[in-house]
Design an enzyme around this catalytic site. Sequence first.
Site, PDB file in Angstrom:
ATOM      1  N   SER A   7      66.387 -18.285 -85.925  1.00  0.00           N
ATOM      2  CA  SER A   7      66.390 -19.694 -86.297  1.00  0.00           C
ATOM      3  C   SER A   7      66.745 -19.844 -87.766  1.00  0.00           C
ATOM      4  O   SER A   7      66.033 -19.351 -88.644  1.00  0.00           O
ATOM      5  CB  SER A   7      65.016 -20.312 -86.043  1.00  0.00           C
ATOM      6  OG  SER A   7      64.963 -21.574 -86.702  1.00  0.00           O
ATOM      7  N   HIS A  32      70.178 -20.095 -83.546  1.00  0.00           N
ATOM      8  CA  HIS A  32      69.281 -21.168 -83.093  1.00  0.00           C
ATOM      9  C   HIS A  32      69.177 -22.201 -84.214  1.00  0.00           C
ATOM     10  O   HIS A  32      68.764 -21.886 -85.333  1.00  0.00           O
ATOM     11  CB  HIS A  32      67.904 -20.585 -82.753  1.00  0.00           C
ATOM     12  CG  HIS A  32      66.946 -21.584 -82.177  1.00  0.00           C
ATOM     13  ND1 HIS A  32      66.941 -21.946 -80.842  1.00  0.00           N
ATOM     14  CD2 HIS A  32      65.958 -22.301 -82.761  1.00  0.00           C
ATOM     15  CE1 HIS A  32      65.982 -22.838 -80.629  1.00  0.00           C
ATOM     16  NE2 HIS A  32      65.368 -23.085 -81.781  1.00  0.00           N
ATOM     17  N   ASP A  34      67.704 -25.769 -85.467  1.00  0.00           N
ATOM     18  CA  ASP A  34      66.595 -26.696 -85.235  1.00  0.00           C
ATOM     19  C   ASP A  34      66.823 -28.025 -85.934  1.00  0.00           C
ATOM     20  O   ASP A  34      66.801 -28.103 -87.164  1.00  0.00           O
ATOM     21  CB  ASP A  34      65.300 -26.076 -85.769  1.00  0.00           C
ATOM     22  CG  ASP A  34      64.798 -24.949 -84.885  1.00  0.00           C
ATOM     23  OD1 ASP A  34      64.622 -25.186 -83.677  1.00  0.00           O
ATOM     24  OD2 ASP A  34      64.586 -23.835 -85.409  1.00  0.00           O
ATOM     25  N   MET A  36      65.485 -31.752 -86.641  1.00  0.00           N
ATOM     26  CA  MET A  36      64.236 -32.540 -86.629  1.00  0.00           C
ATOM     27  C   MET A  36      64.462 -33.889 -87.295  1.00  0.00           C
ATOM     28  O   MET A  36      65.119 -33.959 -88.329  1.00  0.00           O
ATOM     29  CB  MET A  36      63.146 -31.794 -87.403  1.00  0.00           C
ATOM     30  CG  MET A  36      62.892 -30.390 -86.895  1.00  0.00           C
ATOM     31  SD  MET A  36      61.610 -29.599 -87.862  1.00  0.00           S
ATOM     32  CE  MET A  36      61.607 -27.961 -87.134  1.00  0.00           C
ATOM     33  N   HIS A  65      68.701 -26.996 -80.892  1.00  0.00           N
ATOM     34  CA  HIS A  65      67.406 -27.455 -80.387  1.00  0.00           C
ATOM     35  C   HIS A  65      67.090 -28.804 -81.028  1.00  0.00           C
ATOM     36  O   HIS A  65      66.751 -28.869 -82.212  1.00  0.00           O
ATOM     37  CB  HIS A  65      66.348 -26.388 -80.758  1.00  0.00           C
ATOM     38  CG  HIS A  65      64.949 -26.740 -80.370  1.00  0.00           C
ATOM     39  ND1 HIS A  65      63.870 -26.029 -80.849  1.00  0.00           N
ATOM     40  CD2 HIS A  65      64.436 -27.708 -79.556  1.00  0.00           C
ATOM     41  CE1 HIS A  65      62.760 -26.550 -80.347  1.00  0.00           C
ATOM     42  NE2 HIS A  65      63.076 -27.574 -79.575  1.00  0.00           N
ATOM     43  N   MET A  67      64.896 -31.749 -81.781  1.00  0.00           N
ATOM     44  CA  MET A  67      63.528 -32.278 -81.806  1.00  0.00           C
ATOM     45  C   MET A  67      63.624 -33.694 -82.352  1.00  0.00           C
ATOM     46  O   MET A  67      63.207 -33.997 -83.478  1.00  0.00           O
ATOM     47  CB  MET A  67      62.640 -31.379 -82.682  1.00  0.00           C
ATOM     48  CG  MET A  67      62.294 -30.060 -82.004  1.00  0.00           C
ATOM     49  SD  MET A  67      61.757 -28.791 -83.151  1.00  0.00           S
ATOM     50  CE  MET A  67      63.346 -28.135 -83.629  1.00  0.00           C
ATOM     51  N   MET A 136      58.086 -24.009 -75.893  1.00  0.00           N
ATOM     52  CA  MET A 136      57.568 -23.976 -77.266  1.00  0.00           C
ATOM     53  C   MET A 136      56.244 -23.219 -77.269  1.00  0.00           C
ATOM     54  O   MET A 136      55.310 -23.585 -76.551  1.00  0.00           O
ATOM     55  CB  MET A 136      57.339 -25.398 -77.797  1.00  0.00           C
ATOM     56  CG  MET A 136      58.594 -26.212 -78.035  1.00  0.00           C
ATOM     57  SD  MET A 136      59.829 -25.412 -79.076  1.00  0.00           S
ATOM     58  CE  MET A 136      58.886 -25.052 -80.561  1.00  0.00           C
ATOM     59  N   ASP A 174      60.120 -20.025 -78.167  1.00  0.00           N
ATOM     60  CA  ASP A 174      60.385 -20.527 -79.514  1.00  0.00           C
ATOM     61  C   ASP A 174      59.091 -20.797 -80.270  1.00  0.00           C
ATOM     62  O   ASP A 174      58.358 -21.743 -79.952  1.00  0.00           O
ATOM     63  CB  ASP A 174      61.211 -21.823 -79.404  1.00  0.00           C
ATOM     64  CG  ASP A 174      61.715 -22.291 -80.760  1.00  0.00           C
ATOM     65  OD1 ASP A 174      61.473 -21.605 -81.767  1.00  0.00           O
ATOM     66  OD2 ASP A 174      62.360 -23.365 -80.786  1.00  0.00           O
TER      67      ASP A 174
HETATM   68  C1  DX5 Z   1      59.834 -24.974 -84.578  1.00  0.00           C
HETATM   69  C2  DX5 Z   1      61.258 -24.565 -84.321  1.00  0.00           C
HETATM   70  C3  DX5 Z   1      61.413 -23.101 -84.246  1.00  0.00           C
HETATM   71  C4  DX5 Z   1      61.052 -22.388 -85.514  1.00  0.00           C
HETATM   72  C5  DX5 Z   1      60.641 -21.013 -85.163  1.00  0.00           C
HETATM   73  O1  DX5 Z   1      59.714 -26.336 -84.477  1.00  0.00           O
HETATM   74  O2  DX5 Z   1      61.722 -25.096 -83.106  1.00  0.00           O
HETATM   75  O3  DX5 Z   1      62.705 -22.727 -83.801  1.00  0.00           O
HETATM   76  O4  DX5 Z   1      62.084 -22.352 -86.438  1.00  0.00           O
HETATM   77  O5  DX5 Z   1      60.203 -20.407 -86.322  1.00  0.00           O
HETATM   78  P1  DX5 Z   1      59.239 -19.167 -86.337  1.00  0.00           P
HETATM   79  O6  DX5 Z   1      59.928 -18.061 -85.592  1.00  0.00           O
HETATM   80  O7  DX5 Z   1      59.086 -18.896 -87.779  1.00  0.00           O
HETATM   81  O8  DX5 Z   1      57.957 -19.577 -85.660  1.00  0.00           O
HETATM   82 ZN    ZN Z   2      63.643 -24.224 -82.178  1.00  0.00          ZN
END
Ligand code: DX5
Ligand code: ZN
Length: 215
Positions: A7, A32, A34, A36, A65, A67, A136, A174
């Site tokens: 990620s 990956h 993320d 948000m 991903h 969110m 998750m 994840d």
């Molecule tokens: C959390 C993200 C993850 C995050 C994982 O909301 O969706 O992808 O980056 O990070 P680690 O591996 O550090 O838990």
């Molecule tokens: Zn993620």
Amino acid sequence: MVLIAPSLLSANFLRLEEECELLNNSEADWFHLDVMDGRFVPNISFGIPVIQQIRKTTSKICDVHLMIVEPEKYADAFKNAGADILTVHIEACTHLHRNIQQIKSLGMQAGVALNPHTPVSLLHDVINDIDLVCLMSVNPGFGGQKFIPQTINKIKELRQLIKDKSANVKIEIDGGVTLENAKEIVQAGADVLVAGNTVFSSPDPAATIIQLKRT
Ligand code: DX5
Ligand code: ZN
């Protein structure tokens, strides 16, 4: 063999191109990414212009991903930015089936993410329409959190659902994946491990990716 999806949330954004190169030269399978929005999750990360730039650096699969609330408003834009897989949260989709059809019709693989409290059984009627389930294993919003142990049971339950429905779906885990717990997660039935903190806080990220893969 399990796929590794580092990620970029845990990357150094000042040196994003170098971080992408590091992953390109490693055994990482997917990027990956993320996204948000500060509404679905209590944090804001990066969005479309950053993904456009990351896309230019790599030929690896870009696993986006989302969110965010109302993901249907942006599916087209993420396709244009270069997403190969687009994952939406079941909790953010009133019309999940329609959202999945939209993603597929744009030519992307469709993923559905479940928060830790969301039961696997909710996937019963869409499991044959999707390519990926992202379980998750932390509450989404931040990297570097602790793995929630109940996820192991969810992986096994999802593996059984996939088998019962003869679905062709990958299970992605994840959040909180470490060198210590990766083996148990893979043995439970995971196909893809996302790892942010474990990879990017390592003194040797490429070696850590290999270790995760050979777990
Ligand atoms: C959390 C993200 C993850 C995050 C994982 O909301 O969706 O992808 O980056 O990070 P680690 O591996 O550090 O838990
Ligand atoms: Zn993620």
